[in-house]
Design an enzyme around this catalytic site. Structure first.
Site, PDB file in Angstrom:
ATOM      1  N   ASN A 278       2.373  -4.652  -3.460  1.00  0.00           N
ATOM      2  CA  ASN A 278       0.986  -5.053  -3.236  1.00  0.00           C
ATOM      3  C   ASN A 278       0.174  -3.807  -2.917  1.00  0.00           C
ATOM      4  O   ASN A 278       0.638  -2.935  -2.182  1.00  0.00           O
ATOM      5  CB  ASN A 278       0.971  -6.017  -2.032  1.00  0.00           C
ATOM      6  CG  ASN A 278      -0.339  -6.736  -1.836  1.00  0.00           C
ATOM      7  OD1 ASN A 278      -0.849  -7.354  -2.771  1.00  0.00           O
ATOM      8  ND2 ASN A 278      -0.889  -6.681  -0.626  1.00  0.00           N
TER       9      ASN A 278
ATOM     10  N   ASP B 167     -11.681 -10.790  -0.916  1.00  0.00           N
ATOM     11  CA  ASP B 167     -12.951 -11.033  -0.239  1.00  0.00           C
ATOM     12  C   ASP B 167     -14.004 -10.174  -0.925  1.00  0.00           C
ATOM     13  O   ASP B 167     -13.690  -9.205  -1.586  1.00  0.00           O
ATOM     14  CB  ASP B 167     -12.896 -10.825   1.284  1.00  0.00           C
ATOM     15  CG  ASP B 167     -12.185  -9.570   1.741  1.00  0.00           C
ATOM     16  OD1 ASP B 167     -12.216  -8.561   1.005  1.00  0.00           O
ATOM     17  OD2 ASP B 167     -11.616  -9.585   2.855  1.00  0.00           O
TER      18      ASP B 167
ATOM     19  N   GLU C 175      -5.628 -10.722  -1.738  1.00  0.00           N
ATOM     20  CA  GLU C 175      -6.413 -10.602  -0.499  1.00  0.00           C
ATOM     21  C   GLU C 175      -7.910 -10.611  -0.792  1.00  0.00           C
ATOM     22  O   GLU C 175      -8.677  -9.825  -0.225  1.00  0.00           O
ATOM     23  CB  GLU C 175      -6.033  -9.314   0.246  1.00  0.00           C
ATOM     24  CG  GLU C 175      -4.550  -9.206   0.550  1.00  0.00           C
ATOM     25  CD  GLU C 175      -4.193  -7.975   1.382  1.00  0.00           C
ATOM     26  OE1 GLU C 175      -5.083  -7.332   1.960  1.00  0.00           O
ATOM     27  OE2 GLU C 175      -2.982  -7.661   1.433  1.00  0.00           O
TER      28      GLU C 175
ATOM     29  N   HIS D 288     -10.132  -6.552  -2.331  1.00  0.00           N
ATOM     30  CA  HIS D 288     -11.181  -6.437  -1.307  1.00  0.00           C
ATOM     31  C   HIS D 288     -12.384  -5.776  -1.973  1.00  0.00           C
ATOM     32  O   HIS D 288     -12.489  -4.555  -2.030  1.00  0.00           O
ATOM     33  CB  HIS D 288     -10.684  -5.598  -0.121  1.00  0.00           C
ATOM     34  CG  HIS D 288      -9.558  -6.228   0.615  1.00  0.00           C
ATOM     35  ND1 HIS D 288      -9.713  -7.393   1.351  1.00  0.00           N
ATOM     36  CD2 HIS D 288      -8.262  -5.878   0.746  1.00  0.00           C
ATOM     37  CE1 HIS D 288      -8.544  -7.719   1.887  1.00  0.00           C
ATOM     38  NE2 HIS D 288      -7.654  -6.821   1.535  1.00  0.00           N
TER      39      HIS D 288
ATOM     40  N   GLU E 184       0.818  -1.227   0.000  1.00  0.00           N
ATOM     41  CA  GLU E 184       0.000   0.000   0.000  1.00  0.00           C
ATOM     42  C   GLU E 184       0.849   1.273   0.000  1.00  0.00           C
ATOM     43  O   GLU E 184       0.692   2.153   0.844  1.00  0.00           O
ATOM     44  CB  GLU E 184      -0.975  -0.015   1.188  1.00  0.00           C
ATOM     45  CG  GLU E 184      -1.908  -1.212   1.138  1.00  0.00           C
ATOM     46  CD  GLU E 184      -2.949  -1.249   2.256  1.00  0.00           C
ATOM     47  OE1 GLU E 184      -2.828  -0.459   3.211  1.00  0.00           O
ATOM     48  OE2 GLU E 184      -3.874  -2.062   2.168  1.00  0.00           O
TER      49      GLU E 184
END
Ligand code: XIL
Length: 479
Positions: free
Chosen positions: A210, A276, A274, A246, A166
């Site tokens: 990432n 979801d 990651e 996400h 990030e």
């Protein structure tokens, strides 16, 4: 923020074994579960056949719950630490490294034959206060020391590291993150320096950047793209890019595949790191169907890009996911529900990977959806035995036309079998007869609904399953 002590999540584990072979969702969600009657394989088998990693983020304090590894071991071929390899976990005090949690993840990867993904060496969060307090020259030294020590520690075990996580601003405009102490004190060059330091520590490990909100083509992903491109042009070591994934329900970007492809075309591997898909709670059949479609699309995008190495979900079960704590009113974001049962998203992923597997672990034949005439309940009993011990998961389906409020399930043990303790029910034994009564919170089973309980027991060397079951005194069919 501690995510680990989620309120209202203290129910004991259910064994995935039992939950897996069902054709109905649990109590309270009266929709069809994916049909598990097809080919018996797992996501990891399917993904491996396509040369892809199917990963999950491991929460180290959940690994002792039996259902957790039962699902994880069988379904995934990659593991990443949800938190245990972050700076504040491994170097909470300057120069004092603590490998307790990170070793749990690394050892789990070794023991279960999974690829180990490293997350993360530098992040503006999960950073101990002492780091932020350092002046620039000491921060640079601390950064280099941290990266070198952690990469050295897991050299040969970690396949790829998120070296910087990030790096770009939350506002999405492609600017560098202003609230990173590394950015503030070391300037733009810290990313290249971090990558170079990691390469010096391990010449073979893959080095990744990432980020989130870079899954589609836009200002932020353009900035990341241009950075990777410049690194490639100038010889800064960079091997891979992680797009977190996400997602909001129904908002998987239409250009995800094109975006993955443009990064891959720079000569780096890509992956969804990651995933979801958060759902406004409570979830219902419509939302879970949309979620399944979203998961499918993510996998289809990855599979369409040769250099997409795989997809990792940020967690294992909705029982323990970071989403409810960080996104108010949202949840149910993963492929396994709060009882470790596979959701429609699971089936969608399996299908995207070319199969329609029986969810993990392999279980006995699922019960038919149509009950035998005149029989109001179906009981499925799945033991998991070792030497002289066992656990058993018992699922009861209310096949009658009306809800049941208050239930008692009866069955008889064979010689040598004894109950030690139960969960999700009060389980008692008198002679051979075992009785399980509902807990306060699962007394009601709607028409067509199911409820599960489990228990631990001992046996004398053979451990036959009971042949007959009753629900509130009436015979059930054995599923
Ligand atoms: C999250 C964890 O899931 C939480 O348990 C923790 O409290 C905060 O961090 N992007 C990332 C992950 O890169 O490291 C974050 O993980 C989720 C967002």
């Amino acid at each position: 923020m501690p995510i680990h002590d989620l309120p209202g999540r203290t129910r004991p584990a259910l064994l995935a074994a039992t939950l897996a072979a069902t054709t109905l969702l649990g109590v309270g969600i009266g929709i069809s579960r994916p049909d598990a009657a097809d080919a018996a394989t797992s996501l990891k088998t399917l993904a491996a056949a396509k040369g892809r990693d199917v990963g999950f983020a491991l929460a180290v304090d959940r690994i002792t719950e039996p259902a957790y590894p039962a699902v994880a071991d069988n379904e995934f071929n990659l593991v990443v630490a949800e938190n245990a390899m972050k700076w504040d976990s491994v170097e909470p005090v300057q120069g004092q490294f603590r490998w307790t949690g990170s070793d749990v993840v690394a050892d789990y990867a070794t023991a279960t034959g999974k690829k180990l993904y490293g997350h993360t060496l530098l992040w503006h969060q999960a950073l101990p206060g002492w780091v932020a307090a350092l002046p620039a020259d000491q921060l640079r030294a601390a950064m280099r020391h941290h990266i070198t020590t952690v990469v050295d520690k897991y050299e040969g075990r970690v396949a790829a590291w998120d070296v910087v996580n990030e790096a770009f601003s939350d506002n999405g405009d492609g600017s560098r993150r202003g609230d990173s102490v590394f950015q503030q004190k070391l300037g733009d060059g810290y990313i290249a320096e971090a990558l170079t330091t990691a390469r010096a520590a391990d010449p073979d490990v893959d080095l990744c950047l990432n980020d989130y909100s870079v899954e589609w083509v836009g200002a932020k992903s353009d900035a990341l793209y241009n950075l990777v491109k410049s690194f490639k042009a100038t010889g800064v070591p960079i091997d891979c890019v992680g797009l977190q994934g996400h997602f909001v329900l129904g908002q998987v970007p239409g250009d995800l595949q094109a975006n993955l492809q443009r990064f891959a075309d720079l000569g780096v591997d890509v992956r969804i790191t990651e995933l979801d898909v958060r759902v406004p709670v409570p979830a219902d059949a419509t939302k879970l169907a949309q979620q399944a479609s979203d998961y499918r699309r993510v996998w289809q995008a990855c599979l369409a890009v040769t250099r997409c190495r795989g997809v990792t979900t940020w967690g294992l079960t909705d029982r323990y996911s970071w989403i409810p704590e960080f996104f108010a009113g949202q949840g149910a974001a993963l492929m396994f529900d709060e009882n470790y049962a596979p959701k429609p998203a699971y089936q969608a992923v399996a299908e995207a990977l070319g199969g329609a597997p029986t969810p993990s672990p392999t279980t006995p034949t699922p019960s038919p959806t149509t009950p035998a005439p005149g029989v109001g309940c179906t009981v499925t009993y799945v033991p998991n035995s070792w030497n002289t011990g066992f656990t058993a998961e018992v699922r009861i389906r209310n096949d009658g036309p009306t809800a049941i409020t208050g239930w008692s399930v009866g069955f008889a043990f064979s010689t040598g079998q004894a109950v030690t303790n139960g969960w999700n029910a009060t389980v008692s034994q008198a002679g051979a007869q075992v009785t399980a009564r509902n807990a306060a919170w699962n007394a009601t089973v709607p028409a067509g609904g199911t409820v599960s309980f489990g228990f631990q027991g001992t046996h004398g060397g053979v451990n036959p399953s009971p042949a007959a079951f009753t629900l509130n005194g009436s015979a059930c069919r054995a599923g």
